[in-house]
Write a protein that holds these residues in place. Structure first.
Motif, PDB file in Angstrom:
ATOM      1  N   VAL A 166     -59.703  10.765 -16.041  1.00  0.00           N
ATOM      2  CA  VAL A 166     -58.768  11.634 -15.316  1.00  0.00           C
ATOM      3  C   VAL A 166     -57.366  11.528 -15.892  1.00  0.00           C
ATOM      4  N   LEU A 167     -57.084  10.418 -16.564  1.00  0.00           N
ATOM      5  CA  LEU A 167     -55.773  10.271 -17.196  1.00  0.00           C
ATOM      6  C   LEU A 167     -55.661  11.120 -18.462  1.00  0.00           C
ATOM      7  N   LEU A 168     -56.726  11.080 -19.264  1.00  0.00           N
ATOM      8  CA  LEU A 168     -56.640  11.759 -20.558  1.00  0.00           C
ATOM      9  C   LEU A 168     -56.744  13.279 -20.423  1.00  0.00           C
ATOM     10  N   CYS A 169     -57.454  13.754 -19.386  1.00  0.00           N
ATOM     11  CA  CYS A 169     -57.698  15.195 -19.316  1.00  0.00           C
ATOM     12  C   CYS A 169     -56.417  16.026 -19.175  1.00  0.00           C
ATOM     13  N   PRO A 170     -55.509  15.712 -18.247  1.00  0.00           N
ATOM     14  CA  PRO A 170     -54.265  16.508 -18.209  1.00  0.00           C
ATOM     15  C   PRO A 170     -53.511  16.432 -19.533  1.00  0.00           C
ATOM     16  N   ILE A 171     -53.505  15.248 -20.136  1.00  0.00           N
ATOM     17  CA  ILE A 171     -52.815  15.093 -21.419  1.00  0.00           C
ATOM     18  C   ILE A 171     -53.431  16.013 -22.460  1.00  0.00           C
ATOM     19  N   CYS A 172     -54.755  16.091 -22.420  1.00  0.00           N
ATOM     20  CA  CYS A 172     -55.447  16.936 -23.405  1.00  0.00           C
ATOM     21  C   CYS A 172     -55.165  18.411 -23.165  1.00  0.00           C
TER      22      CYS A 172
ATOM     23  N   LEU B 251     -53.681  12.377 -30.882  1.00  0.00           N
ATOM     24  CA  LEU B 251     -52.595  13.281 -30.481  1.00  0.00           C
ATOM     25  C   LEU B 251     -51.538  13.337 -31.580  1.00  0.00           C
ATOM     26  N   LEU B 252     -51.241  12.169 -32.151  1.00  0.00           N
ATOM     27  CA  LEU B 252     -50.203  12.113 -33.178  1.00  0.00           C
ATOM     28  C   LEU B 252     -50.644  12.843 -34.438  1.00  0.00           C
ATOM     29  N   VAL B 253     -51.920  12.701 -34.781  1.00  0.00           N
ATOM     30  CA  VAL B 253     -52.422  13.444 -35.936  1.00  0.00           C
ATOM     31  C   VAL B 253     -52.279  14.937 -35.671  1.00  0.00           C
TER      32      VAL B 253
ATOM     33  N   ILE C 151     -40.625  18.243 -26.204  1.00  0.00           N
ATOM     34  CA  ILE C 151     -40.705  17.610 -24.874  1.00  0.00           C
ATOM     35  C   ILE C 151     -42.165  17.520 -24.427  1.00  0.00           C
ATOM     36  N   ARG C 152     -42.911  18.624 -24.626  1.00  0.00           N
ATOM     37  CA  ARG C 152     -44.313  18.637 -24.215  1.00  0.00           C
ATOM     38  C   ARG C 152     -45.070  17.495 -24.898  1.00  0.00           C
ATOM     39  N   GLU C 153     -44.813  17.336 -26.182  1.00  0.00           N
ATOM     40  CA  GLU C 153     -45.529  16.294 -26.915  1.00  0.00           C
ATOM     41  C   GLU C 153     -45.120  14.906 -26.442  1.00  0.00           C
ATOM     42  N   GLN C 154     -43.850  14.766 -26.107  1.00  0.00           N
ATOM     43  CA  GLN C 154     -43.411  13.462 -25.603  1.00  0.00           C
ATOM     44  C   GLN C 154     -44.029  13.170 -24.243  1.00  0.00           C
ATOM     45  N   VAL C 155     -44.159  14.227 -23.429  1.00  0.00           N
ATOM     46  CA  VAL C 155     -44.780  14.033 -22.117  1.00  0.00           C
ATOM     47  C   VAL C 155     -46.225  13.553 -22.282  1.00  0.00           C
ATOM     48  N   MET C 156     -46.912  14.033 -23.322  1.00  0.00           N
ATOM     49  CA  MET C 156     -48.291  13.562 -23.550  1.00  0.00           C
ATOM     50  C   MET C 156     -48.300  12.107 -23.982  1.00  0.00           C
TER      51      MET C 156
ATOM     52  N   ALA D  90     -48.218   5.451 -24.194  1.00  0.00           N
ATOM     53  CA  ALA D  90     -47.436   4.355 -24.773  1.00  0.00           C
ATOM     54  C   ALA D  90     -47.116   3.325 -23.704  1.00  0.00           C
ATOM     55  N   PHE D  91     -46.774   3.837 -22.519  1.00  0.00           N
ATOM     56  CA  PHE D  91     -46.455   2.940 -21.415  1.00  0.00           C
ATOM     57  C   PHE D  91     -47.650   2.051 -21.076  1.00  0.00           C
ATOM     58  N   ILE D  92     -48.823   2.660 -20.977  1.00  0.00           N
ATOM     59  CA  ILE D  92     -50.019   1.882 -20.625  1.00  0.00           C
ATOM     60  C   ILE D  92     -50.331   0.866 -21.712  1.00  0.00           C
ATOM     61  N   VAL D  93     -50.177   1.275 -22.964  1.00  0.00           N
ATOM     62  CA  VAL D  93     -50.482   0.375 -24.074  1.00  0.00           C
ATOM     63  C   VAL D  93     -49.599  -0.875 -24.008  1.00  0.00           C
ATOM     64  N   ILE D  94     -48.327  -0.679 -23.690  1.00  0.00           N
ATOM     65  CA  ILE D  94     -47.438  -1.843 -23.592  1.00  0.00           C
ATOM     66  C   ILE D  94     -47.734  -2.625 -22.319  1.00  0.00           C
ATOM     67  N   LEU D  95     -47.891  -1.892 -21.215  1.00  0.00           N
ATOM     68  CA  LEU D  95     -48.116  -2.543 -19.918  1.00  0.00           C
ATOM     69  C   LEU D  95     -49.331  -3.463 -19.966  1.00  0.00           C
ATOM     70  N   LEU D  96     -50.435  -2.942 -20.488  1.00  0.00           N
ATOM     71  CA  LEU D  96     -51.656  -3.751 -20.502  1.00  0.00           C
ATOM     72  C   LEU D  96     -51.617  -4.827 -21.583  1.00  0.00           C
ATOM     73  N   GLY D  97     -50.687  -4.681 -22.521  1.00  0.00           N
ATOM     74  CA  GLY D  97     -50.523  -5.750 -23.499  1.00  0.00           C
ATOM     75  C   GLY D  97     -49.840  -6.949 -22.876  1.00  0.00           C
ATOM     76  N   VAL D  98     -48.997  -6.683 -21.891  1.00  0.00           N
ATOM     77  CA  VAL D  98     -48.248  -7.768 -21.263  1.00  0.00           C
ATOM     78  C   VAL D  98     -48.935  -8.223 -19.970  1.00  0.00           C
ATOM     79  N   PHE D  99     -49.466  -7.284 -19.232  1.00  0.00           N
ATOM     80  CA  PHE D  99     -50.139  -7.626 -17.974  1.00  0.00           C
ATOM     81  C   PHE D  99     -51.599  -7.168 -17.988  1.00  0.00           C
ATOM     82  N   PRO D 100     -52.411  -7.785 -18.823  1.00  0.00           N
ATOM     83  CA  PRO D 100     -53.795  -7.299 -18.942  1.00  0.00           C
ATOM     84  C   PRO D 100     -54.588  -7.442 -17.647  1.00  0.00           C
ATOM     85  N   HIS D 101     -54.162  -8.382 -16.794  1.00  0.00           N
ATOM     86  CA  HIS D 101     -54.953  -8.602 -15.576  1.00  0.00           C
ATOM     87  C   HIS D 101     -54.925  -7.404 -14.645  1.00  0.00           C
TER      88      HIS D 101
END
Lengths: 674, 494
Positions: free
Chosen positions: B93-99, B350-352, B453-458, B463-474
Motif C-alpha cells: 500500500v506504500l509503494l502503490c501511490p508512489i507508483c 524510480l531514480l532510473v 516536486i512530484r519526483e521528490q514527493v515519490m 528515503a525516510f524509511i530507509v534511514i529510519l529502519l537503518g537506525v530503528f530496525p525494531h
C-alpha cells in the motif's frame, strides 16, 4: 544520567547535527555555515577534554572503566545493544580525534576558501568526526563495525570531494573498496566470535575468551580476521594501496584521514581488543610481522617519491606499521603512545605540505626549493614535525619510537628468531630520517627550481598558520609523555590487568616503558639516536650539500630504484591480476547468463509455439470473446458517462471518491476509539 | 479473532473500486483519471497505517475475515494478517501511490493503464492476505494478468517478448503450484485452509509419504523460485525490467519478487516442515549463487536498469540464505530484507526512471559528471546506492548483517563465500555511481533539470524509511519476530 554519559551523547550529537544542518541548508547560510561546523566540533572538543579531565585527572585509576549501554533491537536470539565504553584509552583517543578534527575544521576555512560546495565539505567533515567519535566511544563489536563503515564512507566522500577530477573519482572508490575487503574479514571475525561466545559487547567477549569459550586455532583465526579490518583501515600491507591515492582529496582531508583518525582507527581497534588479541601468541606474531613488513617497505618507497604528499603518505603507512608492530610484540603502551605523537606531528606535516602546495601551486618537490625564506612559519613548523618523525631527542616522535624499539628489542631478546623485527624497525628508522630530511632539503633549501611558482609563493593566512603552530607545540610537548612525568605509562596501562597483562608478560610484553630492563631501554635509545643522526647526515650529504649525486646513485642501483619508485608494483599486481580477473569473470558469467541460461529458455519457444497454435484458437474465440464482451460493457458504461461529461462532473466524482475514502478511514478509526 | 471492521477487505478492494471508476471515466480525461487512481490508492495506505497501529505482534493472526465462498469445494473467503503479511501488505500500500505518481508521464491509453494498475494492487494485497489456498491461487493468477498487459502494452521496444517471457515463466510455475494444491486438497479430505492444513497434512496419508512430500515441496519451490527469482529461473527478470515502465518495474522488484519468498514462508515451509529442513542446504546453495552470480552479472551490465535488476537477484539471495538457515537471526533477517529491499530497490528503479525521462537512454557509460548539475537527484541516488550496498545507518545493512549472523552457524562455508558479495556489490554500485555522476560533466546533459516536486514527493518517503529502519530496525522487526519464531518452531520440530 552520569556526567560521562551526557558528555558522550553531546560529543556524538554535535558533529552529527552539524552534518545534517550543512546538508540541508548549508548552501543558503551566511559563510555557507562553516561557523556551525566549527562551533559544533569545538564544543565536542571541549567535551572530549572534559571527559579526559574527569577520567584521567579527577578519577584516575589504571583500570578505570565507565560503561553504559542501551537496548537497541533484538535479532531473535542475539540482543543488539549500543553504548559507551570509556576507559583511559578512550579518553586519550577522544582528545586526539577532537584536537585534530577541530584544527582541520579551522584550517579548512582558509584552505577551502571559495571552493564550490564549501558547505558540503564541512558537512562531510562533520560526518567523519561523528563516525570517528562513535568508533572510539562504542562498547560492542557490532557498533564498532557500523562506525568502521561510516568512517569508510565519509572518507569516500571526502577523498572524492573534487569529484569532477577523474583521479579523485578513482581514488575514492579505490579507498572504499580496498578497505571494504578488510571490513569483510573483520565482519567474519565478528561472526566467529558471536558464534562461539554469543556475545557482542567488548567486556562480555573478553570474559568469554578469558574463560576459554573460544581458544586455539579458532581464536587465532578470529583475531587475524578482526585484524584484517585494521589492515584495511590502517593501510597495512597488502591493503595499503588506497592511502597514497587518497591524497587526491583536499589537503585538510589528508591531514585528518592520514594523521590522527581514520588510519589510526585500526591501531586503536587492536589496542581496544588487546585483552583478547593477547590471548593468541600466533595471532600476535602475525600482527607484528604485518606491521614490520609495512613499516619497512613503505619507508623504502618513500625515499624515491617526488610528490610531497605521497612521501608523507608512505611515511604514514610506515609509521602505522610501527604502531602495529608495537602492539604485535606486546608493547601496548608504546604503540598507542606512538599513535598519539604521530597524530600530532603527521597532521602538522600534512597541513604544512598543504600550506606549501597552496603557495607553490604544485605538489612536485622537484619544482620547489628555497621556500624557507618565503614562508618562515611553515618552514619552522614543518621542520619541527620532521624532527619529531625522525626521532630526534626532545621531539615527540623520539619517545614513542624509542619505546617501540625497546619493545621490539625485548621481544627479540626473548625470542631470538624474532630479532628480525627489531632490526627491520631499526633500519626503517634510519630511512625515515633520511627521506624526511630529503623532503625538507628539496622543498625549503637550495635554489628555486621553478622561478614562476617561487615568485608567487607567500606565507599562508592565519587560519592556516595558527593550527600549524598549535600542532607544532603539541609535536614537541607530546614527547614529554614518556621521559617527562612518565604520565603516559600510567595513563594507558595494558587493559584487563589480570589475565591479559599476564599473557602479554608471558610472551615478551610490556618492556616498552620505565618497567623495561635497563639495558634494553638505554640500548634501544642509543641505537635510535644513532640511526636517526645517520639518516639525517646522509640526507644532508645527498640533498643538502650534494656531495653525492642522487641521480647518479639512482642510476647505479637502477633495478632497486625502479622497484622502489614503482612501489614494488603492488598496484600493478592488483590491476593486472585481481581486478582483471574480476572483470573477466563478470563478462564470462554475463555471457553464460545470456547465452546458456536464457538460451535454454528461448529454446522452449518452438515447443511453446506448437501449443500456442492450439491455444491460439482458444484465445481467439474464448478469451477474446470474453474480453470483447467486457469491452462492450465498458463502452456502454462509458457512453452513459459521456452524457455527464463535463468538468463539473469530473471533479464531482473525484470529490465523491475522496469523501468516500475519508469516511471509510474515519469509520475504521472510530471503530477502535469507541 | 474475527475482524468486525473488514479492514483487510476494504484495504484489498478499495483499489478495485477505483479501477471500476477509472473504467467508466471517459478516456479523454487523462489527468482526471490519474488523480482518481492516485486518490483510490490512498485509503488503502491509510488503512495500512491503521493496520500497523492495531497489529499486536503477540496475538498471532489478526484482522481475520472468514465466509464461505464456494461451499461445494469448501473454498472460503478467508483472509487475515500475521507478522509475515503485515510488512508485505504495508509495503504494497506504500509503494502503490508512489507508483501512480511515477506513472504521471503515461499518456497512451491512460484509462487502461490505471485501471489495470489498480486491479494489480488488489491482486497483490489479496495474495498477502489470503489464508485460503484457493483464494491465494486466485489472487496469484489475478495479479499475473494486469502485469502481463502493463508490460506488454506500455513497455519498451521489446515489450512483447518480455511480457510473454514473464507470463509463460510465471504460468509455468503456477502449474506446479496448482498441482500441489490439488494433491493436497484431495489428500486432506478437501481442505484449502492454510492455517489448518499443516496438521491436516500431518494426520493424512500425505504426512508419512515423504517422497510425495518431496515432490510437492519441489513443485512449490519451483513456482515460488521463479518469482524470487532464484537461479536458474531468473532470466525473465532483467528482460521484464528493461521493458517495463518505471512504475511497473518498481512493483515488480518491490513487491512481486517478495511473493516468491513470501509463498515459501507462508505455504511451503509450514505445510512441509520436514522438507523445509531437507531442502535447506539446497536453498542455501541457490541463495549463494544468487548473491555472487547476480552481483557479478550486475557488474557486467551497461544498461542501468538491467544493473538494478541483477542487483535485485543478488539481494534476494540474502533473503533465501536467511530463510534456509532457519535460525532466529536468519529468518528475521530474511523478512527484514524483503521489506528493505522493497523500499531500496523501489527507490533505485524510480531514480532510473527519472533519468530515463530526461536523457532518454540508460547507458551507464553515456552519462558522466551528473552530480554537478543534478544535486538533488544525485543525493537521492547516493543514498539509495549506499543503502543497496549495505551501508550501516541505512536499512539494508541491518537485514544483511542479520542474515549473515543467522546463516553463519548453519552454513559456514556458504556464508564465508557469500560475504564476498558485500565487496562485489560495493564495487559495481560505486563504479556505476562514478561513471554516471562523477568525473567531468558530460556537456550533452548540462541543461538537465533536477528532480521535480512530484519526483521528490515519490522519493522522500522511501528515503525516510530507509534511514529510519537503518537506525530503528525494531520498529518493523518486532512486528514479525514472534511470527518468525513460531515458524522456526514449527519447522524445526517437524
Amino acid at each position: 544520567m552520569h556526567l560521562l554519559e551526557i558528555l558522550s551523547w553531546l560529543i556524538l550529537a554535535l558533529p552529527l547535527a552539524a552534518f545534517a544542518v550543512q546538508m540541508a541548508v548549508g548552501a543558503r547560510l551566511p559563510r555557507y555555515g562553516d561557523f556551525i561546523s566549527i562551533g559544533a566540533i569545538s564544543l565536542s572538543l571541549v567535551f572530549c577534554l572534559l571527559v579526559f579531565f574527569r577520567v584521567i585527572v579527577l578519577e584516575y585509576s589504571p583500570d578505570y572503566v565507565f560503561a553504559v549501554s542501551y537496548p537497541w533491537f533484538s535479532g531473535g536470539s542475539i540482543e543488539f545493544r549500543w553504548g559507551f565504553y570509556i576507559d583511559n584509552v578512550t579518553a586519550f583517543m577522544l582528545v586526539v580525534v577532537g584536537v585534530v578534527s577541530t584544527l582541520v575544521h579551522i584550517y579548512s576555512v582558509g584552505y577551502m576558501h571559495g571552493e564550490e560546495n564549501y558547505h558540503r565539505f564541512f558537512a562531510y567533515l562533520g560526518l567523519f568526526s561523528f563516525s570517528m567519535f562513535l568508533l572510539v566511544l562504542c562498547d560492542n563489536l557490532f557498533t564498532l563495525y557500523i562506525a568502521w563503515e561510516l568512517v569508510g564512507v565519509s572518507s569516500y566522500l571526502l577523498i572524492g570531494f573534487y569529484y569532477t577530477k577523474h583521479s579523485a573519482a578513482n581514488a575514492c572508490i579505490k579507498a572504499f573498496l580496498t578497505t571494504r575487503v578488510g571490513d569483510v574479514f573483520m565482519f567474519l571475525g565478528i561472526l566467529l566470535l558471536v558464534l562461539y561466545t554469543g556475545q557482542l559487547a567488548y567486556h562480555d567477549v573478553f570474559n568469554a575468551v578469558a574463560h576459554g569459550e573460544i581458544s586455539g586455532t579458532v581464536l587465532t583465526i578470529a583475531i587475524v580476521c578482526l585484524f584484517g579490518g585494521a589492515v584495511g583501515k590502517s593501510a597495512q600491507f597488502p591493503l595499503h594501496v588506497w592511502l597514497p591515492d587518497a591524497m587526491e582529496g583536499p589537503t585538510p582531508v589528508s591531514a585528518l584521514i592520514h594523521a590522527a583518525t581514520m588510519v589510526a582507527a585500526g591501531v586503536y581497534m587492536v589496542g581496544r581488543m588487546f585483552p583478547m588479541f593477547s590471548q593468541s601468541a600466533e595471532a600476535m606474531l602475525v600482527i607484528a610481522y604485518i606491521g614490520l613488513i609495512t613499516a619497512f617497505f613503505a619507508a623504502t618507497i618513500a625515499i624515491t617519491q617526488n610528490d610531497i604528499k605521497r612521501v608523507l603518505a608512505y611515511s604514514t603507512i610506515s609509521q602505522l606499521g610501527y604502531m602495529v608492530t608495537a602492539l604485535g610484540v606486546g608493547a601496548y603502551t608504546a604503540g598507542l603512545y606512538h599513535l598519539m605523537t604521530h597524530a600530532f606531528f603527521k597532521a602538522l606535516l600534512f597541513l604544512c605540505s598543504g600550506s606549501v602546495i597552496h603557495a607553490a601551486h604544485t605538489q612536485d618537490m622537484r619544482e620547489m626549493g628555497g621556500l624557507r625564506k618565503k614562508m618562515p612559519i611553515t618552514f619552522a613548523t614543518m621542520l619541527i614535525g620532521t624532527l619529531a618523525i625522525a626521532g630526534v631527542p626532545f621531539f615527540s616522535g623520539f619517545g614513542s619510537k624509542d619505546a617501540i624499539m625497546a619493545g621490539a628489542l625485548a621481544f627479540g631478546s626473548e625470542h631470538g628468531a624474532h630479532m628480525t623485527i627489531f632490526i627491520g624497525l631499526f633500519v626503517a628508522a634510519g630511512m625515515t630520517a633520511f627521506y624526511m630530511f630529503r623532503l625538507i632539503f628539496m622543498t625549503f633549501y637550495g635554489e628555486s627550481r621553478n622561478q614562476h611558482s617561487y615568485d608567487h609563493a607567500h606565507e599562508s593566512p592565519a587560519s592556516m598558520t595558527v593550527p600549524l603552530l598549535i600542532l607544532a607545540v603539541l609535536s614537541i610537548a607530546g614527547g614529554f609523555g614518556l621521559y617527562g612525568g612518565l604520565w603516559f605509562n600510567h595513563l594507558v596501562v595494558p587493559p584487563a590487568l589480570q589475565e591479559a597483562a599476564h599473557a602479554a608478560a608471558e610472551h615478551g610484553g610490556e618492556h616498552g616503558g620505565a618497567h623495561g630492563e635497563a639495558w634494553i631501554h638505554y640500548g634501544a635509545m642509543g641505537l635510535s639516536i644513532f640511526v636517526a643522526a645517520l639518516g639525517i647526515f646522509l640526507s644532508w650529504v645527498v640533498y643538502g650539500v650534494k656531495w653525492i649525486s642522487a641521480e647518479k646513485t639512482a642510476a647505479a642501483i637502477r633495478p632497486i630504484y625502479q622497484l622502489s619508485f614503482n612501489k614494488y608494483y603492488v598496484d600493478e599486481f592488483y590491476q593486472k591480476i585481481v581486478i582483471a580477473f574480476v572483470l573477466w569473470i563478470r563478462k564470462v558469467l554475463a555471457a553464460f547468463d545470456r547465452i546458456v541460461i536464457d538460451g535454454i529458455v528461448n529454446l522452449t519457444a518452438p515447443l511453446m509455439r506448437g501449443g500456442a497454435t492450439f491455444s491460439g484458437g482458444f484465445d481467439h474465440y474464448v478469451v477474446d470473446g470474453v474480453l470483447n464482451l467486457g469491452a462492450l460493457i465498458v463502452q456502454a458504461a462509458g457512453s452513459v458517462s459521456v452524457m455527464l461529461q463535463n468538468g463539473v462532473i469530473q471533479s464531482y466524482i473525484l470529490k465523491a471518491a475522496i469523501a468516500a475514502a475519508v469516511i471509510l478511514v474515519v469509520h475504521q478509526y472510530i471503530q477502535f476509539w469507541l | 479473532m474475527e475482524s468486525q471492521t473488514h479492514l483487510l477487505t476494504w484495504m484489498t478492494f478499495f483499489p478495485l473500486i477505483g479501477a471500476v471508476l477509472v473504467l467508466i471515466t471517459p478516456s479523454r480525461a487523462k489527468t482526471f483519471i490519474k488523480q482518481l487512481a492516485f486518490v483510490f490508492t490512498l485509503p488503502s495506505l491509510a488503512l495500512g497505517v491503521q493496520m500497523l497501529r492495531l497489529y499486536d505482534p503477540a496475538a498471532g493472526l489478526q484482522f481475520v475475515e472468514r465466509v464461505s465462498w464456494i461451499s461445494y469445494f469448501n473454498i472460503e473467503y478467508y483472509i487475515g494478517a500475521d507478522g509475515l503479511s503485515v510488512p508485505m501488505l504495508f509495503l504494497t500500500v506504500l509503494l502503490c501511490p508512489i507508483c501512480i505518481l511515477a506513472s504521471w508521464g503515461i499518456n497512451d491509453r491512460v484509462k487502461g493503464y490505471f485501471a489495470l494498475f489498480l486491479l494489480l494492487e488488489t491482486g497483490m494485497l489479496g495474495v498477502f492476505s489470503a489464508l485460503d489456498f484457493f483464494l491465494f491461487y486466485v489472487f496469484w493468477e489475478l495479479m499475473l494478468l494486469p502485469m502481463y498487459f502493463l508490460i506488454g502494452i506500455w513497455g519498451g521496444p521489446r515489450r512483447e517478448y518480455a511480457a510473454i517471457k514473464f507470463f509463460l515463466y510465471t504460468l509455468f510455475g503456477s502449474v506446479f503450484l496448482l498441482i500441489a494444491m490439488i494433491v493436497i486438497y484431495l489428500n486432506t479430505g478437501g481442505s484449502f485452509d492454510l492455517v489448518a492444513l499443516r496438521e491436516q497434512i500431518a494426520s493424512s496419508p500425505l504426512g508419512s509419504a515423504a517422497r510425495v512430500q518431496w515432490w510437492l515441496f519441489l513443485g512449490m519451490y519451483v513456482a515460488f523460485a521463479i518469482k524470487i527469482p532464484a537461479f536458474p529461473f531468473h532470466t525473465w527478470l532483467p528482460d521484464a525490467h528493461v521493458e517495463a515502465p518505471t512504475a511497473i518495474s518498481v512493483i515488480l522488484a518491490g513487491i512481486l519478487l517478495k511473493m516468491g519468498t513470501y509463498g515459501i514462508l507462508r505455504i511451503a515451509y509450514p505445510l512441509f516442515p520436514e522438507m523445509a529442513q531437507q531442502f535447506a542446504l539446497f536453498i542455501a546453495i541457490i541463495a549463494l549463487i544468487n548473491i555472487v552470480y547476480g552481483a557479478l552479472c550486475a557488474m557486467a551490465q551497461t544498461d542501468l536498469k538491467k544493473l538494478v535488476a541483477y542487483s535485485s537477484i543478488s539481494h534476494m539471495g540474502y533473503v533465501m540464505l536467511g530463510m534456509a538457515a532457519l535460525t532466529p537471526e536468519g529468518m528475521n533477517g530474511a523478512v527484514l530484507q524483503m521489506f528493505n529491499h522493497g523500499t531500496i530497490t523501489a527507490m533505485l528503479f524510480l531514480l532510473v526512471g527519472v533519468i530515463y525521462d530526461r536523457a532518454h537512454h540508460r547507458n551507464i557509460d553515456g552519462f558522466g559528471g551528473l552530480a554537478k548539475n543534478l544535486p538533488i537527484y544525485s543525493g537521492f541516488t547516493c543514498l539509495a546506492f549506499f543503502a543497496s550496498l549495505g551501508l550501516p545507518g541505512l536499512s539494508g545493512f541491518i537485514s544483511e548483517a542479520l542474515v549473515f549472523l543467522g546463516a553463519f552457524p548453519v552454513f559456514m562455508v556458504i556464508t564465508i563465500i557469500g560475504l564476498s558479495g558485500i565487496v562485489i556489490t560495493a564495487a559495481y554500485i560505486l563504479w556505476t555511481y562514478q561513471r554516471v555522476f562523477l568525473g567531468p560533466l558530460n556537456e550533452k546533459y548540462a541543461e538537465l533539470p533536477d528532480c521535480s516536486i512530484r519526483e521528490q514527493v515519490m522519493l522522500y518517503p522511501l528515503a525516510f524509511i530507509v534511514i529510519l529502519l537503518g537506525v530503528f530496525p525494531h520498529l518493523i522487526l518486532q512486528i514479525f519476530q514472534p511470527t518468525m519464531m513460531q515458524l522456526i518452531e514449527i519447522v524445526t520440530k517437524g
